[in-house]
Design a protein around this motif. Sequence first.
Motif, PDB file in Angstrom:
ATOM      1  N   ASP A  14       0.845  -1.191   0.000  1.00 60.18           N
ATOM      2  CA  ASP A  14       0.000   0.000   0.000  1.00 60.18           C
ATOM      3  C   ASP A  14       0.883   1.244   0.000  1.00 60.18           C
ATOM      4  OD1 ASP A  14       0.942   0.318   2.580  1.00 60.18           O
ATOM      5  OD2 ASP A  14      -0.976  -0.133   3.553  1.00 60.18           O
ATOM      6  N   THR A  58      -5.601  -6.482  -1.843  1.00 63.63           N
ATOM      7  CA  THR A  58      -6.369  -5.417  -2.470  1.00 63.63           C
ATOM      8  C   THR A  58      -7.265  -6.021  -3.537  1.00 63.63           C
ATOM      9  OG1 THR A  58      -6.218  -3.227  -3.501  1.00 63.63           O
ATOM     10  CG2 THR A  58      -4.629  -4.894  -4.228  1.00 63.63           C
ATOM     11  N   LYS A  59      -8.050  -5.204  -4.195  1.00 60.02           N
ATOM     12  CA  LYS A  59      -8.907  -5.689  -5.278  1.00 60.02           C
ATOM     13  C   LYS A  59      -9.125  -4.568  -6.265  1.00 60.02           C
ATOM     14  CE  LYS A  59     -11.326  -8.591  -7.586  1.00 60.02           C
ATOM     15  NZ  LYS A  59     -10.955  -7.919  -8.840  1.00 60.02           N
ATOM     16  N   VAL A 104      -6.540  -0.765  -8.742  1.00 60.41           N
ATOM     17  CA  VAL A 104      -6.653  -1.102  -7.322  1.00 60.41           C
ATOM     18  C   VAL A 104      -6.774   0.131  -6.426  1.00 60.41           C
ATOM     19  CG1 VAL A 104      -5.367  -3.239  -7.632  1.00 60.41           C
ATOM     20  CG2 VAL A 104      -4.141  -1.160  -6.973  1.00 60.41           C
ATOM     21  N   ARG A 105      -6.803   1.318  -6.999  1.00 56.52           N
ATOM     22  CA  ARG A 105      -6.917   2.534  -6.186  1.00 56.52           C
ATOM     23  C   ARG A 105      -8.376   2.987  -6.092  1.00 56.52           C
ATOM     24  NH1 ARG A 105      -2.376   4.814  -4.466  1.00 56.52           N
ATOM     25  NH2 ARG A 105      -0.419   4.026  -5.353  1.00 56.52           N
ATOM     26  N   ASP A 106      -8.751   3.373  -4.880  1.00 55.86           N
ATOM     27  CA  ASP A 106     -10.099   3.878  -4.655  1.00 55.86           C
ATOM     28  C   ASP A 106     -10.319   5.144  -5.487  1.00 55.86           C
ATOM     29  OD1 ASP A 106     -12.559   3.776  -2.658  1.00 55.86           O
ATOM     30  OD2 ASP A 106     -11.925   5.873  -2.834  1.00 55.86           O
ATOM     31  N   VAL A 144      -4.566   2.908  -2.286  1.00 54.71           N
ATOM     32  CA  VAL A 144      -4.690   1.486  -2.589  1.00 54.71           C
ATOM     33  C   VAL A 144      -5.731   0.871  -1.654  1.00 54.71           C
ATOM     34  CG1 VAL A 144      -3.499  -0.740  -2.545  1.00 54.71           C
ATOM     35  CG2 VAL A 144      -2.334   1.283  -3.437  1.00 54.71           C
ATOM     36  N   ARG A 145      -6.685   0.152  -2.217  1.00 52.97           N
ATOM     37  CA  ARG A 145      -7.703  -0.495  -1.384  1.00 52.97           C
ATOM     38  C   ARG A 145      -7.043  -1.537  -0.480  1.00 52.97           C
ATOM     39  NH1 ARG A 145     -10.008  -0.488  -6.578  1.00 52.97           N
ATOM     40  NH2 ARG A 145     -11.757   0.959  -6.801  1.00 52.97           N
ATOM     41  N   ASN A 146      -7.316  -1.461   0.801  1.00 48.18           N
ATOM     42  CA  ASN A 146      -6.748  -2.388   1.783  1.00 48.18           C
ATOM     43  C   ASN A 146      -7.869  -3.264   2.321  1.00 48.18           C
ATOM     44  OD1 ASN A 146      -5.626  -3.754   3.912  1.00 48.18           O
ATOM     45  ND2 ASN A 146      -4.790  -1.954   4.933  1.00 48.18           N
ATOM     46  N   THR A 167       2.519  -6.247  -6.918  1.00 51.26           N
ATOM     47  CA  THR A 167       3.248  -5.072  -6.445  1.00 51.26           C
ATOM     48  C   THR A 167       4.535  -4.867  -7.234  1.00 51.26           C
ATOM     49  OG1 THR A 167       3.881  -3.915  -4.424  1.00 51.26           O
ATOM     50  CG2 THR A 167       4.689  -6.159  -4.702  1.00 51.26           C
TER      51      THR A 167
END
Length: 528
Positions: free
Chosen positions: A229, A237-238, A244-246, A252-254, A279
């Motif tokens: 992250d 993440t997804k 994968v970023r909100d 980064v979505r955790n 990553t």
Amino acid sequence: MRVTVLDYGAGNVRSVVNSIKSLGHEVHFVQNPEDIINSEILVFPGVGAFGEMMNTLRERSFVDPLISYLKQNRPFLGICLGLQALFEESEEAPGIPGLGFFKGKVVRFPKSLPVPHIGWNGIKPKRESLIFHGLRGNEKLYFVHSYHVVPQDRSIILTTTDYGVEFVSSIQQGNIIATQFHPEKSGSAGLRILKNFLARSIQPSAPTMSPVQTRLARRIVACLDVRSDDTGRLVVTKGDQYDVRDRTSKAVRNLGDPVELARRYYDEGADEIVFLNITGFRNFPLKDMPMLEILKKTSENVFVPLTIGGGIRGYRDEKGRRYSALEVASEYFRSGADKVSIGSDAVHIVEECISKGSVDPDNAISAIARVYGCQAVVISIDPRRVYARSPEETKHNVIETELPGPQGERFCWYQCTVKGGREGRNVDAITLARVCEELGAGEILLNCIDRDGTNLGYDIELIRAVCDAVNIPVIASSGAGCADHFLEVFTKTRVEAALAAGIFHRREVRIPDLKNYLRRKGVEVNDY
């Protein structure tokens, strides 16, 4: 009790060791021929390819002490290739003799079946054994193999299993037991079998029931996309179509800790767990200690198959040393992975094969399959739809679609991508799958960029087309949003497994509830 493990240097032995330790036993590794002779209990977890295994056993002078140990009828447990090694020869490696302790040979499954035989299947006991203590008889155990043994002496057969044909799934003669299935990857039932074998004092018994015919279960696979992250911590993440970023916070979505989530899915009944390393430090996989540590920690408490993807390719480090894809894969296997997933590199290999009409025999797919067996190599395909007005518009494999394009196009092909879906290539998914199968891959992980993160369901047309094109198992991925989507893909295609991520992470669908639903609908699933 001290248990001696014959680790000849191939495949994931860590899981066997962890399962034995979890049962309270000390593990000692064979370092020299004398260690075999001096063993109290010997466990031989053969993993990989028959020829490589037998050549290594001979190079290390292990063959004669192994045969001597077996002739003394001392406690022995062979697993997978550890079963096949006991016989005279294998069709997998013509001209390379096995141990020959039992008369008979190892043969390949019929070509009419998807091979390898991968997944959870049952056993039909033929007689009593100490390893059956406490088993009901309807348990499923994990298999992953392309070949099976055919003993001349039928009296040594302990269990059989059905997969197109009825094959021998374990044998026993006195204190010598060997299984084609993997107890260390078979959840609580597998641990029970290991516990019984190691106890030694248990009286032989038979399970309370025995199936008339066994059935291979459809697998439910939990996928964990792992990356660092914004603070440098590894998280699950997804992505939303691979982003994968909100969209609001841009962070980064955790969705949780990788090791903790993997354990949760194991407890809930996931049949397999896939780690996809997305990553940045995947570019230096042998220095990728965080991912290696995740595998090591996960395998301590998770006794189902683990797959790792991301960065499985050759590379050169900052000092100029070249590492092959085989070396990278070996490091992951030694850390607890059962299979490796190859993505972008597979596309480049197939492109070379198409353009030149041949390919380097030491390409990543073939090299890993040659040493560890085709069942250890998964090809991850990331395709997207490209619409066409007619099949003649493109040279690629085209399907007629029930989902017309923006201009009403009735045909489409599936373009393979690399770099996390950011770059399209001039090769289609069907061609990629076929060529990778020819090069030695044993399974396809079939994603779909158009469906990723949409919760609209799997791309049935894509999955059906690829399943029809290859004779190796296919895992459906991308788009699952509810239990009905799993039912749809299992009833409308020949896919053997279905993978999901976000809906499991967010607890929108729970694996136990999903399996109960599928069972009620007549889909064969596994309980462990």
